[in-house]
Motif scaffolding. Structure first.
Motif, PDB file in Angstrom:
ATOM      1  N   SER A   1      90.496  31.293  -2.367  1.00 56.70           N
ATOM      2  CA  SER A   1      91.473  31.681  -3.385  1.00 56.70           C
ATOM      3  C   SER A   1      90.817  32.515  -4.488  1.00 56.70           C
ATOM      4  O   SER A   1      91.482  33.003  -5.385  1.00 56.70           O
ATOM      5  CB  SER A   1      92.140  30.436  -3.989  1.00 56.70           C
ATOM      6  OG  SER A   1      91.255  29.787  -4.881  1.00 56.70           O
TER       7      SER A   1
ATOM      8  N   GLY B   1      86.797  23.944  -7.937  1.00 58.50           N
ATOM      9  CA  GLY B   1      87.811  24.496  -8.824  1.00 58.50           C
ATOM     10  C   GLY B   1      89.214  24.265  -8.293  1.00 58.50           C
ATOM     11  O   GLY B   1      90.119  23.868  -9.015  1.00 58.50           O
ATOM     12  N   CYS B   2      89.393  24.507  -6.980  1.00 61.20           N
ATOM     13  CA  CYS B   2      90.740  24.447  -6.427  1.00 61.20           C
ATOM     14  C   CYS B   2      90.868  23.547  -5.199  1.00 61.20           C
ATOM     15  O   CYS B   2      91.968  23.282  -4.733  1.00 61.20           O
ATOM     16  CB  CYS B   2      91.225  25.850  -6.078  1.00 61.20           C
ATOM     17  SG  CYS B   2      90.332  26.584  -4.693  1.00 61.20           S
TER      18      CYS B   2
ATOM     19  N   CYS C   1      88.888  31.626  -6.890  1.00 58.09           N
ATOM     20  CA  CYS C   1      88.903  31.055  -8.238  1.00 58.09           C
ATOM     21  C   CYS C   1      87.512  31.009  -8.866  1.00 58.09           C
ATOM     22  O   CYS C   1      87.380  30.838 -10.061  1.00 58.09           O
ATOM     23  CB  CYS C   1      89.555  29.685  -8.239  1.00 58.09           C
ATOM     24  SG  CYS C   1      88.476  28.336  -7.761  1.00 58.09           S
TER      25      CYS C   1
ATOM     26  N   CYS D   1      85.660  23.817  -2.674  1.00 50.67           N
ATOM     27  CA  CYS D   1      85.567  24.430  -3.995  1.00 50.67           C
ATOM     28  C   CYS D   1      85.991  23.393  -5.029  1.00 50.67           C
ATOM     29  O   CYS D   1      87.078  22.821  -4.945  1.00 50.67           O
ATOM     30  CB  CYS D   1      86.476  25.650  -4.063  1.00 50.67           C
ATOM     31  SG  CYS D   1      86.656  26.307  -5.722  1.00 50.67           S
TER      32      CYS D   1
ATOM     33  N   CYS E   1      85.060  30.945  -2.289  1.00 49.49           N
ATOM     34  CA  CYS E   1      86.345  30.254  -2.361  1.00 49.49           C
ATOM     35  C   CYS E   1      87.416  31.215  -1.865  1.00 49.49           C
ATOM     36  O   CYS E   1      87.521  32.331  -2.367  1.00 49.49           O
ATOM     37  CB  CYS E   1      86.642  29.843  -3.801  1.00 49.49           C
ATOM     38  SG  CYS E   1      88.327  29.245  -4.009  1.00 49.49           S
TER      39      CYS E   1
HETATM   40 ZN   LIG Z   1      88.522  27.695  -5.582  1.00 45.54          ZN
END
Ligand SMILES: [Zn+2]
Length: 164
Positions: A41, A20-21, A43, A18, A39
């Motif tokens: 998490s 993003g994270c 996110c 991901c 993802c």
């Molecule tokens: Zn993520």
């Protein structure tokens, strides 16, 4: 959008991070289709698995089956035919043929192996956050983000069959 033959699944699970994270995306079933990569998490919203598989598959095959490789492998196929070896998948005669094989003939295990052989890691960035990594990924299916592909050694596919 044509659905790939059979339920695609976790071809890319664990390989795509991901953007993003940084967590590896996981595969989740979703309805009758091939599911989604999500993802863990949460996110970012999940992306359709079939679409991402196809995008990555195309990138891998384009890199793998250059004109030069196609020509050399055609000679190999000819030899194998003469010797009577029946391979499960024939050497593609063109990039288009390779893409067809990916979509309609390969199972997930084969797809996964191809991707694993070609890339170390893939990162899916949120759309419009990074300039396109590939040369011609201006294709409009970009609503799901930009792909960064961390390739293994160039020509790994070609040298693997070269035995010197
Ligand atoms: Zn993520």
């Amino acid at each position: 959008m044509p659905a790939p033959g059979g339920a695609s699944s976790s071809v890319l699970a664990g390989t795509v991070l991901c953007g993003g994270c940084g967590e590896p995306l996981v595969h989740r079933e979703a309805g009758a289709a091939a599911g989604v990569y999500a993802c863990p998490s949460g996110c970012r919203p999940p992306v359709p698995a079939a679409e991402l598989d196809r995008r990555v598959g195309r990138a891998v095959l384009e890199r793998m089956w250059t004109a030069d490789t196609l020509a050399r492998m055609a000679a190999a196929q000819e030899l194998l035919d003469r010797l009577g070896y029946g391979l499960h998948h024939r050497v593609p005669v063109s990039l288009k043929h390779a893409l067809y094989q990916w979509e309609h003939e390969f199972d997930d295990e084969t797809r996964r192996a191809l991707v694993q052989d070609a890339v170390i890691v893939i990162v899916l960035f949120p759309a419009a956050r990074l300039p396109a990594a590939g040369p011609d990924s201006a294709d409009s299916a970009d609503s799901d983000g930009e792909l960064f592909l961390g390739w293994r050694r160039v020509r790994a596919a070609a040298t693997a069959v070269r035995k010197e």
